[in-house]
Design a protein around this motif. Structure first.
Motif, PDB file in Angstrom:
ATOM      1  N   LEU A 213     -48.430  27.319  66.701  1.00 42.23           N
ATOM      2  CA  LEU A 213     -48.141  28.759  66.615  1.00 42.23           C
ATOM      3  C   LEU A 213     -49.236  29.484  65.827  1.00 42.23           C
ATOM      4  O   LEU A 213     -49.761  30.518  66.262  1.00 42.23           O
ATOM      5  CB  LEU A 213     -46.783  28.891  65.908  1.00 42.23           C
ATOM      6  CG  LEU A 213     -45.947  30.135  66.062  1.00 42.23           C
ATOM      7  CD1 LEU A 213     -45.798  30.562  67.503  1.00 42.23           C
ATOM      8  CD2 LEU A 213     -44.564  29.879  65.440  1.00 42.23           C
ATOM      9  N   VAL A 214     -49.583  28.933  64.675  1.00 39.99           N
ATOM     10  CA  VAL A 214     -50.581  29.592  63.819  1.00 39.99           C
ATOM     11  C   VAL A 214     -51.924  29.697  64.550  1.00 39.99           C
ATOM     12  O   VAL A 214     -52.605  30.719  64.482  1.00 39.99           O
ATOM     13  CB  VAL A 214     -50.742  28.808  62.488  1.00 39.99           C
ATOM     14  CG1 VAL A 214     -51.890  29.390  61.656  1.00 39.99           C
ATOM     15  CG2 VAL A 214     -49.443  28.827  61.692  1.00 39.99           C
ATOM     16  N   ARG A 220     -50.942  37.447  66.294  1.00 43.32           N
ATOM     17  CA  ARG A 220     -51.789  38.397  65.578  1.00 43.32           C
ATOM     18  C   ARG A 220     -51.473  38.518  64.088  1.00 43.32           C
ATOM     19  O   ARG A 220     -52.118  39.247  63.358  1.00 43.32           O
ATOM     20  CB  ARG A 220     -51.712  39.778  66.239  1.00 43.32           C
ATOM     21  CG  ARG A 220     -52.302  39.853  67.647  1.00 43.32           C
ATOM     22  CD  ARG A 220     -53.638  39.105  67.844  1.00 43.32           C
ATOM     23  NE  ARG A 220     -54.620  39.408  66.818  1.00 43.32           N
ATOM     24  CZ  ARG A 220     -55.585  38.586  66.403  1.00 43.32           C
ATOM     25  NH1 ARG A 220     -55.708  37.386  66.929  1.00 43.32           N
ATOM     26  NH2 ARG A 220     -56.411  38.936  65.450  1.00 43.32           N
ATOM     27  N   LYS A 221     -50.427  37.830  63.649  1.00 45.08           N
ATOM     28  CA  LYS A 221     -50.142  37.739  62.209  1.00 45.08           C
ATOM     29  C   LYS A 221     -49.214  36.559  62.000  1.00 45.08           C
ATOM     30  O   LYS A 221     -48.363  36.276  62.849  1.00 45.08           O
ATOM     31  CB  LYS A 221     -49.450  39.018  61.713  1.00 45.08           C
ATOM     32  CG  LYS A 221     -48.969  38.885  60.248  1.00 45.08           C
ATOM     33  CD  LYS A 221     -48.144  40.055  59.762  1.00 45.08           C
ATOM     34  CE  LYS A 221     -47.565  39.677  58.405  1.00 45.08           C
ATOM     35  NZ  LYS A 221     -47.908  40.598  57.329  1.00 45.08           N
ATOM     36  N   GLY A 235     -53.726  29.826  55.756  1.00 47.52           N
ATOM     37  CA  GLY A 235     -54.711  30.848  55.376  1.00 47.52           C
ATOM     38  C   GLY A 235     -56.092  30.537  55.932  1.00 47.52           C
ATOM     39  O   GLY A 235     -56.824  31.439  56.350  1.00 47.52           O
ATOM     40  N   ARG A 236     -56.434  29.252  55.968  1.00 51.84           N
ATOM     41  CA  ARG A 236     -57.759  28.861  56.501  1.00 51.84           C
ATOM     42  C   ARG A 236     -57.843  29.183  58.001  1.00 51.84           C
ATOM     43  O   ARG A 236     -58.842  29.706  58.479  1.00 51.84           O
ATOM     44  CB  ARG A 236     -58.015  27.376  56.264  1.00 51.84           C
ATOM     45  CG  ARG A 236     -58.516  27.078  54.844  1.00 51.84           C
ATOM     46  CD  ARG A 236     -59.047  25.669  54.733  1.00 51.84           C
ATOM     47  NE  ARG A 236     -57.969  24.694  54.642  1.00 51.84           N
ATOM     48  CZ  ARG A 236     -57.435  24.271  53.487  1.00 51.84           C
ATOM     49  NH1 ARG A 236     -57.907  24.715  52.344  1.00 51.84           N
ATOM     50  NH2 ARG A 236     -56.449  23.408  53.478  1.00 51.84           N
ATOM     51  N   VAL A 237     -56.765  28.873  58.736  1.00 53.60           N
ATOM     52  CA  VAL A 237     -56.761  29.174  60.181  1.00 53.60           C
ATOM     53  C   VAL A 237     -56.814  30.692  60.378  1.00 53.60           C
ATOM     54  O   VAL A 237     -57.543  31.200  61.241  1.00 53.60           O
ATOM     55  CB  VAL A 237     -55.501  28.583  60.864  1.00 53.60           C
ATOM     56  CG1 VAL A 237     -55.496  28.905  62.349  1.00 53.60           C
ATOM     57  CG2 VAL A 237     -55.422  27.081  60.638  1.00 53.60           C
ATOM     58  N   LYS A 241     -59.422  33.187  62.496  1.00 55.59           N
ATOM     59  CA  LYS A 241     -58.979  34.112  63.553  1.00 55.59           C
ATOM     60  C   LYS A 241     -59.127  35.582  63.137  1.00 55.59           C
ATOM     61  O   LYS A 241     -58.810  36.474  63.925  1.00 55.59           O
ATOM     62  CB  LYS A 241     -57.500  33.849  63.885  1.00 55.59           C
ATOM     63  CG  LYS A 241     -57.243  32.568  64.655  1.00 55.59           C
ATOM     64  CD  LYS A 241     -55.751  32.300  64.815  1.00 55.59           C
ATOM     65  CE  LYS A 241     -55.042  33.262  65.729  1.00 55.59           C
ATOM     66  NZ  LYS A 241     -53.604  32.962  65.858  1.00 55.59           N
ATOM     67  N   VAL A 242     -59.538  35.812  61.895  1.00 55.51           N
ATOM     68  CA  VAL A 242     -59.547  37.158  61.307  1.00 55.51           C
ATOM     69  C   VAL A 242     -58.182  37.816  61.575  1.00 55.51           C
ATOM     70  O   VAL A 242     -58.082  38.887  62.185  1.00 55.51           O
ATOM     71  CB  VAL A 242     -60.712  38.020  61.825  1.00 55.51           C
ATOM     72  CG1 VAL A 242     -60.907  39.246  60.942  1.00 55.51           C
ATOM     73  CG2 VAL A 242     -61.998  37.223  61.872  1.00 55.51           C
ATOM     74  N   MET A 243     -57.166  37.155  61.086  1.00 55.35           N
ATOM     75  CA  MET A 243     -55.784  37.568  61.363  1.00 55.35           C
ATOM     76  C   MET A 243     -55.070  37.776  60.026  1.00 55.35           C
ATOM     77  O   MET A 243     -55.212  36.942  59.131  1.00 55.35           O
ATOM     78  CB  MET A 243     -55.114  36.426  62.149  1.00 55.35           C
ATOM     79  CG  MET A 243     -53.615  36.453  62.176  1.00 55.35           C
ATOM     80  SD  MET A 243     -52.940  35.006  63.068  1.00 55.35           S
ATOM     81  CE  MET A 243     -53.104  33.682  61.869  1.00 55.35           C
TER      82      MET A 243
END
Ligand code: NAD
Length: 488
Positions: A213-214, A220-221, A235-237, A241-243
């Motif tokens: 999912l992440v 998108r969030k 947080g790293r993923v 993704k700049v998400m």
């Protein structure tokens, strides 16, 4: 035992992942087998959510119409409140009076975000010329909500309600240990008339369902509540993704008793702070700082009162301490009591399994108080997430603030004093997302909640919690009718 289906984009069906068993922590009896989602199910749920977001029904639905759906969900939770509280008690092991409070909180959350959705303003920004400028709030798209096992229904409501209120679609991944209440919420949302596809509930493990999912490009969030290690990985993923991501993580919160505290009030507050929910609470007041002048007297009374806590079957209305979530978690908490001894601590009470034969099959553990350790010990630094309180004396405000802030975490803090100036000074000096003065674990959906440092990123609840599911669009609109001069 046949598996319960998951809820994927408006359809109840079996997932392609391996089913999981959820057990009643009171006796570890199997409660239900639940179907889980694999990466292909996640992909399908995202695709259906994207379609539902694009369909005119949701895209053009006015805020007051969205609010009505949220109001209906609240009313349906209220209708089924006792059934939901009993189910959660079985799924999670919290005493029934606590699970009733969690259900009530979920009702309040849906009502609050219904009202907020209907009344949320955009901004007309000050124009610096002959034009109109605005900042508009729009939904983010398809968002993921990943929740832990300690406060089901309340945690899920805190994410689903603002995500839908803001006009998003939401895919929920409840904890593999407590998937049942999220599935119940999906049933009620359908009954309330939420258009198909906007909500999916995909049980499964973090490693398979959560990670898929992440990482999915259509998400998108991620709104995550859980441990700090998992939060960092998510947080790293999100960075790649700049998400946007909101992280509600762990804690090791100081609960501070000054010499001038109302002692009866402070004792109750410290007991409730660390031992309610069996200490399985992110905001547990697990570092109990006591002014040296009253330390011995306070600790003697606190120990006596801890020993008097009623441990037992969570179905009994008088039970204060129920079982821990799982045998594995019981071992972990037990391991911390062993560590406390190895570090030189004294176990003043509890810290072992109760002898009552009626509790032998469950994950029961007697609430423990430890003293004789310093704030530098692992027992005082790591989140135990169980009924283990570490007692730490302090000498004066400077020493207290230094020790209280000497922690990787910064989630919550309790202060017990009748000196209002001191309360203000300490409240401002302690690095924590929430500070309680002469109370503890008091909550309002209208007040933001979140952590500092390793306790997290972002805030849930309140209007900030709604805007966290929206992005801003700036709009400039010429009012002059004059062609732009550059091209002349
Ligand atoms: P956890 O981090 O193990 O799991 C939380 C959720 O994340 C579960 O649904 C899990 O399946 C999922 N998950 C695990 N690995 C994942 C991955 N790689 N990608 C995506 N999802 C993944 O936490 P837990 O043991 O369920 O809950 C206890 C923790 O939650 C404690 O640290 C507690 O302090 C914290 N918590 C924080 C708050 C808060 O608001 N700050 C509230 C409640 C609990």
């Amino acid at each position: 035992m046949s598996s319960l289906p998951l809820y994927l984009g408006g359809e109840w069906r079996m997932g392609r992942g391996a089913p999981i068993l959820t057990r009643n922590p009171h006796d570890n009896a199997a409660l239900a087998e639940v179907s889980t989602a694999d990466a292909s199910d996640v992909g399908e749920a995202v695709a259906r959510a994207q379609q539902a977001m694009a369909a005119p029904g949701w895209r053009t639905m006015l805020p007051h119409q969205r609010a009505l759906i949220l109001q209906r969900i609240a009313a349906l939770i209220e209708r089924d409140a006792e059934r939901l509280a009993q189910l959660q008690r079985q799924d999670n092991g919290k005493p029934i009076h606590e699970t009733r409070a969690l259900v009530a909180s979920a009702i309040g959350t849906f009502r609050y975000f219904a009202a907020a959705c209907e009344t949320l303003d955009g901004d007309v920004t000050p124009a610096r010329g002959d034009y109109l400028s605005m900042s508009l709030y729009e939904p983010l798209g398809v968002v993921a909500a990943i929740t832990p096992w300690n406060s089901p229904i309340a945690s899920e409501a805190q994410k689903i309600a603002p995500a839908l209120a803001a006009g998003n679609a939401v895919i929920v991944k409840p904890s593999e240990l407590t998937p049942l209440l999220a599935l119940e919420l999906a049933k009620l949302a359908t009954e309330a008339g939420l258009p198909e596809g906007l909500l999916s509930v995909l049980p499964g493990t973090g490693a398979i369902t959560g990670a898929a999912l992440v990482a999915h490009p259509g998400i998108r969030k991620v709104s995550f509540t859980g441990g700090t290690v998992t939060g960092r990985a998510i947080g790293r993923v999100a960075a790649d993704k700049v998400m946007p991501v909101s992280l509600e993580l762990g804690g090791k919160s100081p609960n501070i008793v000054f010499e001038d505290a109302d002692i009866a009030q402070a004792i109750n507050g410290v007991l409730f702070g660390i031992f309610s929910s069996q200490g399985q609470s992110c905001i547990a007041g697990s570092r109990i700082f006591v002014a040296r002048g009253i330390y011995d007297r306070f600790v003697t009374e606190l120990t006596r009162r801890t020993q008097a806590l009623r441990i037992g079957n969570p179905a009994e209305p008088s039970t204060q301490i129920g079982p821990l979530i799982s045998p594995e978690h019981l071992d972990k908490v037990n391991g911390y009591v062993r560590l406390a001894r190895e570090e030189g601590g004294r176990i003043l009470c509890g810290g072992s399994r109760p002898t009552d034969a009626a509790l032998a099959a469950g994950n029961y553990f007697q609430p423990a108080l430890v003293d004789g350790l310093s704030n530098a010990c692992r027992t005082a630094r790591e989140e135990i997430f169980g009924p283990v309180g570490v007692l730490l004396p302090f000498d004066g405000e400077d020493d207290l603030v230094r020790q209280a802030n000497d922690s990787a975490y910064g989630l919550a803090c309790g202060i017990w004093t009748i000196d209002y100036r001191r309360a203000w000074r300490i409240a401002r000096a302690v690095d924590a997302g929430t500070v309680w003065i002469n109370t503890y674990k008091l909550f309002s959906i209208a007040t933001p909640f979140g952590g500092n440092k390793d306790s997290g990123l972002g805030r849930e609840k309140a209007l900030d919690g709604l805007r966290a599911y929206m992005r801003q669009k700036s709009l400039y609109w010429d009012m002059s009718g004059r062609p732009l001069p550059w091209a002349d």
